[in-house]
Design a protein around this motif. Structure first.
Motif, PDB file in Angstrom:
ATOM      1  N   LYS A 195     -16.325   0.042 -40.602  1.00  0.00           N
ATOM      2  CA  LYS A 195     -16.924   1.220 -41.337  1.00  0.00           C
ATOM      3  C   LYS A 195     -18.123   1.782 -41.032  1.00  0.00           C
ATOM      4  O   LYS A 195     -18.824   2.614 -41.653  1.00  0.00           O
ATOM      5  N   GLU A 254     -17.183  -4.707 -48.717  1.00  0.00           N
ATOM      6  CA  GLU A 254     -16.730  -3.844 -49.748  1.00  0.00           C
ATOM      7  C   GLU A 254     -15.945  -2.508 -49.525  1.00  0.00           C
ATOM      8  O   GLU A 254     -15.050  -1.942 -50.399  1.00  0.00           O
ATOM      9  N   GLN A 255     -15.930  -2.071 -48.027  1.00  0.00           N
ATOM     10  CA  GLN A 255     -15.524  -0.798 -47.802  1.00  0.00           C
ATOM     11  C   GLN A 255     -14.285  -0.929 -47.050  1.00  0.00           C
ATOM     12  O   GLN A 255     -13.450  -0.055 -46.730  1.00  0.00           O
ATOM     13  N   GLN A 260     -11.318  -4.028 -50.732  1.00  0.00           N
ATOM     14  CA  GLN A 260     -10.768  -2.743 -51.814  1.00  0.00           C
ATOM     15  C   GLN A 260      -9.725  -3.469 -52.292  1.00  0.00           C
ATOM     16  O   GLN A 260      -9.215  -2.853 -53.580  1.00  0.00           O
ATOM     17  N   PRO A 281     -22.258  -4.100 -47.810  1.00  0.00           N
ATOM     18  CA  PRO A 281     -21.683  -2.424 -47.628  1.00  0.00           C
ATOM     19  C   PRO A 281     -21.352  -2.074 -46.207  1.00  0.00           C
ATOM     20  O   PRO A 281     -22.053  -1.554 -45.222  1.00  0.00           O
ATOM     21  N   GLY A 283     -17.497  -2.705 -43.406  1.00  0.00           N
ATOM     22  CA  GLY A 283     -16.037  -2.762 -43.645  1.00  0.00           C
ATOM     23  C   GLY A 283     -15.641  -4.116 -43.123  1.00  0.00           C
ATOM     24  O   GLY A 283     -16.360  -5.017 -43.475  1.00  0.00           O
TER      25      GLY A 283
END
Length: 306
Positions: A195, A254-255, A260, A281, A283
Motif C-alpha cells: 500500500k 494495518e492497510q 483488516q 501503517p 500493506g
C-alpha cells in the motif's frame, strides 16, 4: 562453519556488507544464502513472491548487532527447486523448516532468533513447533495461522487472496497461465498487496522477476501453496493442542488484508504461549514499505536478554 559448507558467490550487489553463498544441506538441497554482521544469530525468511532481497532495507541495520542470515526458500530465488513429490510433501512447511535447521547446523548455530514474512512466517510456525529447543524467539510478519485463514474463508478473503485458491489447482494449469506473462502477474501481485507506492524499487523487482519467470520456480510456488492446502493442514491437525513455546512477536500491515480481516494477536494466542505485536501503517510488506518504523518496533524485541 563446517569444511566446504559455504561456497562463496561474492558480495551482494544489493545489501551492503553482505556476501552471497551456496550451502548444501544434509538432505542434498542447496540453498542460496546472504550473510553479514556479527553477534547473536538472526535468521530472516522471505515469502512469496520475493526472495531474500526483500530484507535489503533492514538487513544492514540488523547486521550492526546480529549475525544476519538471509536464505532463499527452497523453490525460490536461487535455491534448488526439487520436484514436489507425493502429496506435495517436498514443499510442506515441515520439510522447509527442516531446511532451516539443517542450514543452521551447517553454520554451527545451535539456537537462533527467527523472523519470517508471509510464507517464511508459515515455515517459522512449523519450525517453532517441531524444533522448540532451537528457536529462542519468533517474529511473524503479516500472517495469521494457515488453518485459521482457511477455516474462516469468506468472499472477501477469497477475492483479496485469490492466489490461495488459484495456485493450488492441479498442475500445469496455474503454471501455464502465469508463465504466459509472469511480469504482469508479479507486478499485479506485489502492487495489490503493498500500500506504499514504489516500495519495491525497479532493481529489486527485476531480480524478483528474474527468478519468478523460471518455470521451475513457478512450479515450486504452486507446490508450496498446494502443500499449504493439503499436507500442511494435515500436519497442523495432527499436532492437536501443541503450541509455540518461545516468545512470539507479530507485525502486520494495518492497510492490508490480514490487518483488516483478522484480530491478528488473538488468532495467534490460540497457537502460542506468549504473544505480543503491533500493526504498522502499510500493506503486506513492512520491511519494504516502512522499514524504519518496522525496525523501531522489532529491535527492542530482538534485544531482549541478549
Amino acid at each position: 562453519m563446517n569444511d566446504n559448507t559455504w561456497i562463496d558467490r561474492g558480495p551482494s550487489p544489493f545489501i551492503p556488507g553482505f556476501r552471497l553463498g551456496d550451502v548444501t544441506l544434509a538432505s542434498g538441497v542447496r540453498l542460496r544464502v546472504a550473510m553479514g554482521g556479527n553477534g547473536p544469530p538472526l535468521l530472516l525468511l522471505h515469502g512469496h513472491p520475493q526472495n531474500h532481497l526483500t530484507w535489503h532495507k533492514v538487513a544492514p541495520t540488523l547486521a550492526q548487532e546480529f549475525s544476519v542470515i538471509l536464505p532463499d526458500l527452497r523453490g525460490y530465488g536461487d535455491s534448488d527447486k526439487p520436484p514436489g513429490g507425493e502429496g506435495h510433501r517436498n514443499y510442506s512447511k515441515r520439510v522447509m523448516a527442516q531446511d532451516i535447521i539443517q542450514l543452521m547446523d551447517r553454520l554451527n548455530y545451535n539456537t537462533f532468533i527467527f523472523v519470517g514474512h508471509d510464507r517464511g512466517g508459515r515455515v517459522g510456525h512449523r519450525l517453532a513447533l517441531d524444533y522448540p529447543d532451537r528457536v529462542s524467539r519468533c517474529i511473524f510478519i503479516d500472517i495469521t495461522p494457515t488453518a485459521t485463514m482457511y477455516a474462516l474463508t469468506n468472499k472477501t478473503f477469497a477475492t483479496r487472496y485469490f492466489w490461495w485458491f488459484f495456485l493450488i489447482q492441479p498442475a500445469p494449469l496455474p503454471e501455464k497461465m502465469i508463465g504466459q506473462d509472469p511480469a504482469f502477474f508479479l507486478r499485479q501481485h506485489i502492487d495489490a498487496q503493498n500500500k506504499t507506492p514504489d516500495a519495491t524499487e525497479p532493481a529489486i523487482f527485476a531480480d524478483y522477476l528474474r527468478c519468478y519467470q523460471h518455470p521451475d520456480m513457478l512450479h515450486a510456488v504452486c507446490e508450496d501453496y498446494r502443500a499449504a492446502a493439503t499436507t500442511d493442514l494435515e500436519d497442523d491437525a495432527s499436532d492437536g493442542e501443541k503450541s509455540i513455546q518461545c516468545p512470539l512477536f507479530l507485525l502486520w500491515g494495518e492497510q492490508g488484508t490480514v490487518g483488516q480481516l483478522y484480530d491478528v494477536i488473538s488468532t495467534w494466542q490460540e497457537k502460542a504461549r506468549e504473544v505480543t505485536g503491533v500493526g504498522l501503517p502499510c500493506g503486506h510488506s513492512p520491511q519494504e514499505e516502512v522499514p524504519g518504523e518496522m525496525l523501531g518496533h522489532l529491535l527492542p524485541f530482538l534485544r531482549r536478554n541478549n
